[in-house]
Design a protein around this motif. Sequence first.
Motif, PDB file in Angstrom:
ATOM      1  N   ILE A 298       1.718  -1.909   6.721  1.00 43.72           N
ATOM      2  CA  ILE A 298       2.678  -0.991   5.896  1.00 43.72           C
ATOM      3  C   ILE A 298       1.625   0.287   6.630  1.00 43.72           C
ATOM      4  O   ILE A 298       0.924   0.579   5.538  1.00 43.72           O
ATOM      5  CB  ILE A 298       3.782  -1.139   4.658  1.00 43.72           C
ATOM      6  N   ALA A 299       1.903   1.207   7.642  1.00 44.69           N
ATOM      7  CA  ALA A 299       0.994   1.659   7.242  1.00 44.69           C
ATOM      8  C   ALA A 299       1.844   3.277   7.058  1.00 44.69           C
ATOM      9  O   ALA A 299       2.755   3.789   6.893  1.00 44.69           O
ATOM     10  CB  ALA A 299       0.963   2.181   8.409  1.00 44.69           C
ATOM     11  N   ASN A 300       0.642   4.223   5.966  1.00 42.91           N
ATOM     12  CA  ASN A 300       1.204   5.240   4.734  1.00 42.91           C
ATOM     13  C   ASN A 300       0.854   6.656   5.949  1.00 42.91           C
ATOM     14  O   ASN A 300      -0.358   7.269   5.989  1.00 42.91           O
ATOM     15  CB  ASN A 300       0.614   5.627   4.012  1.00 42.91           C
ATOM     16  N   LEU A 301       1.697   7.442   6.946  1.00 42.04           N
ATOM     17  CA  LEU A 301       1.445   8.476   7.186  1.00 42.04           C
ATOM     18  C   LEU A 301       1.663   9.779   6.458  1.00 42.04           C
ATOM     19  O   LEU A 301       1.893   9.725   5.676  1.00 42.04           O
ATOM     20  CB  LEU A 301       2.032   8.845   8.804  1.00 42.04           C
TER      21      LEU A 301
ATOM     22  N   GLY B  65      -1.662  -1.561   5.358  1.00 39.65           N
ATOM     23  CA  GLY B  65      -1.822  -2.629   4.596  1.00 39.65           C
ATOM     24  C   GLY B  65      -0.755  -3.602   5.154  1.00 39.65           C
ATOM     25  O   GLY B  65       0.070  -3.422   5.819  1.00 39.65           O
ATOM     26  N   LEU B  66      -0.886  -5.304   4.671  1.00 41.71           N
ATOM     27  CA  LEU B  66      -0.453  -5.892   5.765  1.00 41.71           C
ATOM     28  C   LEU B  66       0.225  -6.889   4.179  1.00 41.71           C
ATOM     29  O   LEU B  66       0.223  -7.102   2.917  1.00 41.71           O
ATOM     30  CB  LEU B  66      -1.181  -7.358   5.662  1.00 41.71           C
TER      31      LEU B  66
ATOM     32  N   LYS C 238       0.803  -1.444  -0.276  1.00 38.42           N
ATOM     33  CA  LYS C 238      -0.258  -0.137   0.225  1.00 38.42           C
ATOM     34  C   LYS C 238       0.193   1.064  -0.040  1.00 38.42           C
ATOM     35  O   LYS C 238       1.729   0.957   1.126  1.00 38.42           O
ATOM     36  CB  LYS C 238      -0.940   0.268   1.757  1.00 38.42           C
ATOM     37  N   LYS C 239       0.203   1.829  -0.243  1.00 36.67           N
ATOM     38  CA  LYS C 239       1.411   3.205  -0.566  1.00 36.67           C
ATOM     39  C   LYS C 239       0.947   4.714  -0.922  1.00 36.67           C
ATOM     40  O   LYS C 239       1.217   5.569  -0.697  1.00 36.67           O
ATOM     41  CB  LYS C 239       1.890   3.429  -2.129  1.00 36.67           C
ATOM     42  N   GLN C 240      -0.513   4.433  -0.672  1.00 33.06           N
ATOM     43  CA  GLN C 240      -1.710   5.430  -0.669  1.00 33.06           C
ATOM     44  C   GLN C 240      -1.573   6.162   0.824  1.00 33.06           C
ATOM     45  O   GLN C 240      -1.805   5.325   1.834  1.00 33.06           O
ATOM     46  CB  GLN C 240      -2.898   4.962  -0.701  1.00 33.06           C
ATOM     47  N   THR C 241      -1.816   7.782   1.189  1.00 33.43           N
ATOM     48  CA  THR C 241      -1.501   8.532   2.203  1.00 33.43           C
ATOM     49  C   THR C 241      -2.959   7.967   3.164  1.00 33.43           C
ATOM     50  O   THR C 241      -4.361   7.857   2.070  1.00 33.43           O
ATOM     51  CB  THR C 241      -1.148   9.668   2.112  1.00 33.43           C
ATOM     52  N   GLY C 242      -2.736   7.757   4.372  1.00 34.31           N
ATOM     53  CA  GLY C 242      -3.606   7.210   4.920  1.00 34.31           C
ATOM     54  C   GLY C 242      -4.718   6.260   4.608  1.00 34.31           C
ATOM     55  O   GLY C 242      -5.744   5.666   5.198  1.00 34.31           O
ATOM     56  N   LYS C 243      -3.589   4.905   4.099  1.00 37.80           N
ATOM     57  CA  LYS C 243      -3.723   3.610   4.451  1.00 37.80           C
ATOM     58  C   LYS C 243      -2.926   2.477   4.943  1.00 37.80           C
ATOM     59  O   LYS C 243      -1.886   2.902   4.648  1.00 37.80           O
ATOM     60  CB  LYS C 243      -4.263   3.343   2.668  1.00 37.80           C
TER      61      LYS C 243
ATOM     62  N   VAL D  21      -7.702  -1.059  11.214  1.00 36.52           N
ATOM     63  CA  VAL D  21      -6.984  -2.987  11.356  1.00 36.52           C
ATOM     64  C   VAL D  21      -7.747  -3.798  12.380  1.00 36.52           C
ATOM     65  O   VAL D  21      -7.982  -3.141  13.683  1.00 36.52           O
ATOM     66  CB  VAL D  21      -5.719  -3.053  11.059  1.00 36.52           C
ATOM     67  N   SER D  22      -8.085  -5.156  12.293  1.00 33.23           N
ATOM     68  CA  SER D  22      -8.214  -5.987  13.650  1.00 33.23           C
ATOM     69  C   SER D  22      -7.538  -7.694  13.150  1.00 33.23           C
ATOM     70  O   SER D  22      -7.653  -8.200  11.820  1.00 33.23           O
ATOM     71  CB  SER D  22      -9.912  -6.019  13.289  1.00 33.23           C
ATOM     72  N   PHE D  23      -7.421  -7.807  14.761  1.00 35.09           N
ATOM     73  CA  PHE D  23      -6.748  -9.057  14.340  1.00 35.09           C
ATOM     74  C   PHE D  23      -7.399 -10.222  15.753  1.00 35.09           C
ATOM     75  O   PHE D  23      -7.839 -11.309  15.026  1.00 35.09           O
ATOM     76  CB  PHE D  23      -5.702  -9.258  15.178  1.00 35.09           C
ATOM     77  N   SER D  24      -8.530  -9.493  15.985  1.00 32.69           N
ATOM     78  CA  SER D  24      -9.461 -10.326  16.293  1.00 32.69           C
ATOM     79  C   SER D  24     -11.251 -10.332  15.486  1.00 32.69           C
ATOM     80  O   SER D  24     -11.432 -11.043  16.172  1.00 32.69           O
ATOM     81  CB  SER D  24     -10.579  -9.730  17.538  1.00 32.69           C
TER      82      SER D  24
END
Length: 811
Positions: free
Chosen positions: A534-537, A517-518, A510-515, A629-632
């Motif tokens: 990968i979190a894009n700030l 991805g795993l 994921k490259k988009q700001t605000g997104k 995001v959620s691991f549960s």
Amino acid sequence: MKSRTKVVVIGGGIAGCSTLYHLTQEGWSDVVLLERNELTSGTTWHSAAQVTNFGMNQTMVGLKSHSINLYKELANDPEYPINYHYGDGGIRLANTEAQMDGYRHFASMAKGMDVNFEVIDANECAKRHPLISTNNLLGGLWDPSDGDIDPAQLCQALARRARNAGAKVYRNTPVTALTQRLDDTWTVHTENGDIDCDIVVNACGYRVNEVGSMMGVHHPVISMEHQYFLTEDIPEIKEAQHRMPLLRCPISDYYCRQEKNGLLLGFYEQNCKTWGMDGIDPNFVNALCPDDLDRVTDVLEGAFDRMPALMEVGIHTIVNGPITYTIDGAPLVGAIPGKRNAFCIIGLRAGLGEGGGHGWLLAQQIVHGEACYDTWCIDPRRFAGHTNVELTALKAIEDYQNEFRFHFPHEHRPAGRNAKTTPLTPIFAEQGAEFTVVNGWERVEYIKPTKDFKTTLGFKFDETFDLIASEVKNVQENVGLCEVNGFNRIEITGSDRHNFLDRIFCGNIKKQTGKVGLGYFLNHHGMLKGEATIANLPQSDRGPARVWYGSAAASEYHDMDWLRQHLSPNEDVQLKSLTNDLTILVLAGPNARKVLSACSRGDWSKDAFPWLSLRECFIGIAPATVMGVSFSGELAYEIHIPNASLYAAYLAIQEAGLEFNIKLFGARAVDSMRLEKGFLHWKIDILTEFDPFETGLNKFVNINKNEFIGKEALNFRQSKECLNKLITLEINKKNAPAQGGATLSIKNKVIGTITSGDWGHRINKNIAYAFIKSEYSSIGSEVFVDMLGEKISAKIIESCPYDPNFDIIKS
Ligand SMILES: Cc1cc2nc3c(=O)[nH]c(=O)nc-3n(C[C@H](O)[C@H](O)[C@H](O)COP(=O)(O)OP(=O)(O)OC[C@H]3O[C@@H](n4cnc5c(N)ncnc54)[C@H](O)[C@@H]3O)c2cc1C
């Protein structure tokens, strides 16, 4: 002495000799061993030198099998035969059902490595070891291949074979300093001159930290004094028609083997002693510590009770020597964290039994970058940042005192706790939290109903079952709060950050700001190396546009080293660890959005902030970054907060959650829920022994991408048949979870291994993941899991049995 070589191994005990020999076996002959005195003059010469096959995981069993096979071959070498008593057998004793269950599990696990342990009752123990009484004995684990070896001959044989293959061994050559050059190669300085090399290996036994400090590292290894004695001849042994099997006793903490016609008895006393913590006399060579049998009287009594013949016989020799222990009891074999071209094989406390295998796995790592087994259980990078000498000493003492008492599932021993905490740790403790330790961090495991709540250690579901069920229920039906401290977080800045990550990861990132991805990354053999979000700030008043790379707490050093090693010199990429700066609070459950909205300004609706979004915001007055995001598997938000503001954020969430009766949940509830969702745990389900296709991660691979690490190898693997598959099982057993390592079979043929298992409280089923040979992996098939001595039927089901379409997470 040579002035240049490929690898310098420092230390000529079993660790160094085995590494040198195996490097030549892997095809590297331009290798050198430097020893400050004579070979084996450290701990190795006085070892009791028992060789066992027992291990608590498949890697340990496999590497020990390698030792045994190698030693058998050496013993039969007509040119240089060595003394190896192979196959005397050995018994690990037990006096509780829980220990017996443990042995049943380890026997199941070993079967997957082609090793046949046997669980036997007390009478059978006595039959096989005629000197023992059956008082206070339930039975034991029989290891048919146990034996003992001559340690000096073993090292000489390995060194001899290495020399024959081109390696050089320089004795009486102390290493005095190490210099790393700008190109990451090394100069090793010795009393006899310098030698340049590409790679150094620290195999220095109890002098590990003298050599560690030469390269500016401290290894979490210390030495304990450890004693055994040798008895005069015992008539019953003389008369027996066979050698006595080895004994390991977790009831009274000793081991025992036959030596000539007497016994060798070694002790793990409670009143034990560290050694050399403040430095070691340089003249301590081929030396022993003073005898001190008074220290072991507690253990002696137990041994005398078990073997009354001991009371009738004299002691002729006492040996007390330093033995190394690490912070978690397992050796450190692999890359040294934070260093390039530097490896170690240290902290061996059963180095004679294990040394052959450790040297084998280390040589593979040095030459090929990876070994045939996943070596995480012995990887020096498995702990990060907290492993100082005081903590190591406390854990080493605890381990020594419990030498033969294996860890039960969910057992967290008390020494050296609170090494890493957050401002919330004492608050959660006050609320009744029980903690587990993750890379030194105290993480909430579950909430106890009363202060003195205790569980029964064992391999079955225990008193926590209903507690975890109710934590899960609250998350499923309402809203729960969970702290995930120690989560590995690397901030990646620079204009090339996405190109860099594209090269690391095997799929689209994921490259988009605000997104968010795993992604997954591979080693050069196309096998699974790691997993990260990968979190894009955005660019903001908090910093430039950047990526937050997030991965398992234990991966802190492992992942940072991997990323650093793969940076190109001209790339505009900067890496900075934020692991110790931030903590995650997870809000999970159908009311999570309402709680978040009540403590943080802004529109948190599904449309404004859908699943996999990221936003910088405030929780009350605390600056935070929220990720959807959620691991549960429930609607959930990860709230990343600087530790300095964590308490403020917590208060704001608590206040907002009051009307919903928000409740804490812990790591055990998370683990149960993630299994229902098909989510994997790094180094439990994600292993270097399997590629992403075998692991069911096809959607995270883009084989058509330009370039990524492991692409060529993965392409090749893809062209072949997929050998294994990760599957989900529904297990037909109510009272125990499947443990990692348990063997799967069909008609007594081994076809796979469990990686993890637990009760799925939302689907009300006993579930597990396993790697299984592909031909047996079709949905609906019946297989059998070897659980605690029984063959339990299990059905292969679709992965993600809870909310398979992810409607709840996206709600
Ligand atoms: C009493 C006792 C009983 C034991 N019984 C068993 C058993 O039954 N089975 C079993 O498997 N294990 C047993 N062990 C443990 C086993 O002996 C050790 O795990 C093993 O010997 C460690 O080997 P090593 O090569 O790591 O260290 P060492 O044998 O200590 O070798 C390290 C070498 O590095 C050299 N060195 C250090 N500094 C430098 C330097 N600056 N330059 C060059 N060289 C250097 C040293 O001189 C030494 O030769 C026992 C240990 C003890 C103390």
